[in-house]
Design an enzyme around this catalytic site. Structure first.
Site, PDB file in Angstrom:
ATOM      1  N   CYS A  14     -38.214  68.253  53.220  1.00  9.03           N
ATOM      2  CA  CYS A  14     -39.290  68.595  54.164  1.00  9.03           C
ATOM      3  C   CYS A  14     -40.624  67.942  53.792  1.00  9.03           C
ATOM      4  O   CYS A  14     -41.526  67.849  54.621  1.00  9.03           O
ATOM      5  CB  CYS A  14     -39.466  70.100  54.238  1.00  9.03           C
ATOM      6  SG  CYS A  14     -37.965  70.951  54.722  1.00  9.03           S
ATOM      7  N   HIS A  61     -46.454  72.160  56.879  1.00 13.74           N
ATOM      8  CA  HIS A  61     -45.048  72.087  57.266  1.00 13.74           C
ATOM      9  C   HIS A  61     -44.658  73.386  57.971  1.00 13.74           C
ATOM     10  O   HIS A  61     -44.879  74.483  57.448  1.00 13.74           O
ATOM     11  CB  HIS A  61     -44.197  71.865  56.012  1.00 13.74           C
ATOM     12  CG  HIS A  61     -42.737  72.059  56.242  1.00 13.74           C
ATOM     13  ND1 HIS A  61     -42.078  71.556  57.346  1.00 13.74           N
ATOM     14  CD2 HIS A  61     -41.790  72.710  55.511  1.00 13.74           C
ATOM     15  CE1 HIS A  61     -40.804  71.890  57.282  1.00 13.74           C
ATOM     16  NE2 HIS A  61     -40.602  72.587  56.185  1.00 13.74           N
ATOM     17  N   ASN A  99     -37.932  74.930  62.318  1.00 17.99           N
ATOM     18  CA  ASN A  99     -38.257  74.103  61.150  1.00 17.99           C
ATOM     19  C   ASN A  99     -37.573  72.745  61.313  1.00 17.99           C
ATOM     20  O   ASN A  99     -36.352  72.652  61.218  1.00 17.99           O
ATOM     21  CB  ASN A  99     -37.763  74.824  59.888  1.00 17.99           C
ATOM     22  CG  ASN A  99     -38.001  74.042  58.616  1.00 17.99           C
ATOM     23  OD1 ASN A  99     -38.305  72.846  58.655  1.00 17.99           O
ATOM     24  ND2 ASN A  99     -37.846  74.697  57.487  1.00 17.99           N
TER      25      ASN A  99
HETATM   26  N1  ACO Z   1     -30.553  88.318  61.933  1.00 15.31           N
HETATM   27  C1  ACO Z   1     -30.503  89.613  61.581  1.00 15.31           C
HETATM   28  N2  ACO Z   1     -30.500  90.035  60.313  1.00 15.31           N
HETATM   29  C2  ACO Z   1     -30.534  89.112  59.364  1.00 15.31           C
HETATM   30  C3  ACO Z   1     -30.579  87.745  59.640  1.00 15.31           C
HETATM   31  C4  ACO Z   1     -30.589  87.355  60.988  1.00 15.31           C
HETATM   32  N3  ACO Z   1     -30.632  86.077  61.381  1.00 15.31           N
HETATM   33  N4  ACO Z   1     -30.615  87.065  58.482  1.00 15.31           N
HETATM   34  C5  ACO Z   1     -30.591  87.962  57.494  1.00 15.31           C
HETATM   35  N5  ACO Z   1     -30.527  89.214  58.029  1.00 15.31           N
HETATM   36  C6  ACO Z   1     -30.493  90.481  57.318  1.00 15.31           C
HETATM   37  C7  ACO Z   1     -29.857  90.372  55.959  1.00 15.31           C
HETATM   38  O1  ACO Z   1     -28.437  90.465  56.051  1.00 15.31           O
HETATM   39  C8  ACO Z   1     -30.446  91.563  55.251  1.00 15.31           C
HETATM   40  O2  ACO Z   1     -29.784  92.713  55.664  1.00 15.31           O
HETATM   41  P1  ACO Z   1     -29.525  93.932  54.631  1.00 15.31           P
HETATM   42  O3  ACO Z   1     -30.910  94.396  54.218  1.00 15.31           O
HETATM   43  O4  ACO Z   1     -28.767  94.901  55.450  1.00 15.31           O
HETATM   44  O5  ACO Z   1     -28.767  93.338  53.494  1.00 15.31           O
HETATM   45  C9  ACO Z   1     -31.866  91.618  55.820  1.00 15.31           C
HETATM   46  O6  ACO Z   1     -31.827  90.907  57.054  1.00 15.31           O
HETATM   47  C10 ACO Z   1     -32.894  90.991  54.903  1.00 15.31           C
HETATM   48  O7  ACO Z   1     -32.362  89.748  54.428  1.00 15.31           O
HETATM   49  P2  ACO Z   1     -33.187  88.792  53.531  1.00 15.31           P
HETATM   50  O8  ACO Z   1     -32.396  87.557  53.249  1.00 15.31           O
HETATM   51  O9  ACO Z   1     -33.703  89.599  52.379  1.00 15.31           O
HETATM   52  O10 ACO Z   1     -34.341  88.423  54.542  1.00 15.31           O
HETATM   53  P3  ACO Z   1     -35.807  88.029  54.249  1.00 15.31           P
HETATM   54  O11 ACO Z   1     -36.703  89.144  54.601  1.00 15.31           O
HETATM   55  O12 ACO Z   1     -35.961  87.408  52.905  1.00 15.31           O
HETATM   56  O13 ACO Z   1     -36.008  86.914  55.342  1.00 15.31           O
HETATM   57  C11 ACO Z   1     -36.141  84.540  55.428  1.00 15.31           C
HETATM   58  C12 ACO Z   1     -35.220  85.740  55.303  1.00 15.31           C
HETATM   59  C13 ACO Z   1     -36.812  84.579  56.800  1.00 15.31           C
HETATM   60  C14 ACO Z   1     -35.340  83.250  55.307  1.00 15.31           C
HETATM   61  C15 ACO Z   1     -37.197  84.662  54.296  1.00 15.31           C
HETATM   62  O14 ACO Z   1     -36.573  84.752  53.043  1.00 15.31           O
HETATM   63  C16 ACO Z   1     -38.137  83.523  54.290  1.00 15.31           C
HETATM   64  O15 ACO Z   1     -39.040  83.509  55.077  1.00 15.31           O
HETATM   65  N6  ACO Z   1     -37.945  82.574  53.376  1.00 15.31           N
HETATM   66  C17 ACO Z   1     -38.700  81.361  53.319  1.00 15.31           C
HETATM   67  C18 ACO Z   1     -37.757  80.235  53.315  1.00 15.31           C
HETATM   68  C19 ACO Z   1     -37.828  79.400  54.535  1.00 15.31           C
HETATM   69  O16 ACO Z   1     -38.420  79.680  55.530  1.00 15.31           O
HETATM   70  N7  ACO Z   1     -37.179  78.298  54.421  1.00 15.31           N
HETATM   71  C20 ACO Z   1     -37.182  77.339  55.475  1.00 15.31           C
HETATM   72  C21 ACO Z   1     -36.327  76.203  55.123  1.00 15.31           C
HETATM   73  S1  ACO Z   1     -36.778  75.453  53.644  1.00 15.31           S
HETATM   74  C22 ACO Z   1     -38.205  74.638  53.863  1.00 15.31           C
HETATM   75  O17 ACO Z   1     -38.517  74.168  54.907  1.00 15.31           O
HETATM   76  C23 ACO Z   1     -39.058  74.523  52.708  1.00 15.31           C
END
Ligand code: ACO
Length: 341
Positions: free
Chosen positions: A108, A243, A273
């Site tokens: 990225c 980004h 993204n």
């Molecule tokens: N729909 C519904 N529920 C979901 C989904 C979905 N698409 N995805 C995960 N869940 C659920 C999980 O199963 C989990 O359920 P549980 O609590 O019953 O186990 C719950 O939601 C929380 O899951 P987490 O993985 O802990 O979710 P989190 O709050 O961390 O959010 C996310 C995930 C949005 C990816 C977050 O970690 C984040 O913002 N990370 C930053 C990374 C990023 O954006 N990367 C982009 C690509 S890399 C780059 O460009 C640098």
């Protein structure tokens, strides 16, 4: 260097969160609240090479140049239509160019890495005008059975032509080895003498919270470094182009540096993204909305797998376009700034 021209191309196919609800155990509300994404573009029939070519043609024409004027083609991409030849090689002939051409892979952060490389070529006199394209079909790499990652990505291409000038005031690139928090393994091949790695599995793998922490810390630090190296204060920067990975990351960087929301445009709700394409796509929208004014200072920051990051400060040197395309949703968190008339 300075920016002479800008272009973009997006796939026609729009996939809204509701369509993901039909194929995954997910909800529009979850995706929007965790990421800010409402919809993304996904390549259907066109190749990524076509998309890159279209963005590149617009940028060259916008610069008032032809392919023959280009001295180097750089395409920042994670994976093109072929492992080889590179996208840069594939678009060269259609652009009417005969210069060196290569793809550059820094995930990225690739577009900022490419800007810095372009600057080095121009500074050294090895190239006069450099075409830089960020082109990604990252939805092909996603694991469409992993709801926590596949909902994040979209496809697209953004391009710029850079030429001699004094617009790039500072750059800062970083890399730190980590193949654990964000990766996608190469296909193992079928050589009868080679044993496939034990952990070989398809698709993109991400530890979302680790990536979030890295992105917020790195981006805020990188922005402070480049602004400082340019001899400026954060308050003097007119635009922060980050980004478009995730709305929450943007919000957290904004809070950490106390940035006014009106200086932080965002289109992630429409694009998802798009990895190395995200910064040029956002800049294209800002420019065509008439919001980029000559002399304004832009700080950019990108971060991604590697882990890599790149940031820079650029002084905008280009007159606004004759026809404006107003985007009334570029500032989802704030009031609209006034376009150039
Ligand atoms: N729909 C519904 N529920 C979901 C989904 C979905 N698409 N995805 C995960 N869940 C659920 C999980 O199963 C989990 O359920 P549980 O609590 O019953 O186990 C719950 O939601 C929380 O899951 P987490 O993985 O802990 O979710 P989190 O709050 O961390 O959010 C996310 C995930 C949005 C990816 C977050 O970690 C984040 O913002 N990370 C930053 C990374 C990023 O954006 N990367 C982009 C690509 S890399 C780059 O460009 C640098």
């Amino acid at each position: 260097m300075k920016i002479l021209g800008i272009g973009r191309a997006l796939p026609e196919q729009v996939i809204a969160n509701g369509q993901l609800e039909a194929i995954l155990d997910t909800l529009n509300e979850w995706i929007q609240s965790r990421t800010g994404i409402r919809e993304r573009r996904v390549l259907k029939t066109h190749s990524l090479t076509d998309l890159a070519l279209s963005a590149a043609k617009e940028a060259i024409s916008d610069a008032g140049l032809t392919g023959e004027d280009i001295g180097l083609i750089l395409v920042a991409t994670t994976l093109g239509d072929y492992l080889f030849p590179s996208i840069a090689s594939l678009i060269q002939a259609d652009l009417g160019a005969s210069c060196p051409a290569m793809d550059l892979h820094a995930a990225c952060a690739g577009f900022i890495y490419a800007l810095d490389t372009a600057d080095a070529y121009i500074r050294s006199g090895k190239a006069q005008n450099v075409l830089i394209v960020g082109a990604e079909a990252i939805t092909r790499l996603a694991d469409w059975e992993d709801r926590s990652t596949c909902v994040l990505f979209g496809d697209g291409a953004g391009a710029m032509v850079a030429g001699p000038g004094d617009g790039l005031l500072s750059t800062h690139l970083t890399a730190q080895t980590n193949s654990d928090v964000l990766y996608s393994m190469a296909p193992p091949g079928n050589c009868p003498f080679t044993q496939a790695p034990q952990n070989a599995s398809g698709g993109l793998k991400m530890k979302g919270q680790d990536v979030y922490r890295y992105a917020v810390t790195r981006s805020a630090e990188d922005l402070e470094i480049v602004v400082n190296e340019a001899g400026l204060e954060i308050s003097q920067i007119d635009w922060f182009l980050l980004h478009q990975a995730n709305r929450r990351i943007l919000d957290a960087v904004r809070a950490r540096l106390s940035l006014p929301a009106g200086k932080l445009p965002s289109n992630i709700h429409r694009t998802g993204n798009t990895s190395a394409a995200s910064i040029p796509l956002l800049m294209h929208e800002l420019y065509h909305a008439g919001l980029l004014k000559e002399g304004q200072l832009i700080a950019m920051s990108a971060f991604g797998a590697g882990l890599t990051s790149g940031a820079c400060v650029l002084r905008w040197d280009k007159a606004p376009p004759e026809t404006l395309t107003l985007a009334d949703d570029l500032f989802p968190l704030s009031q609209q700034p006034t376009p150039t008339t």
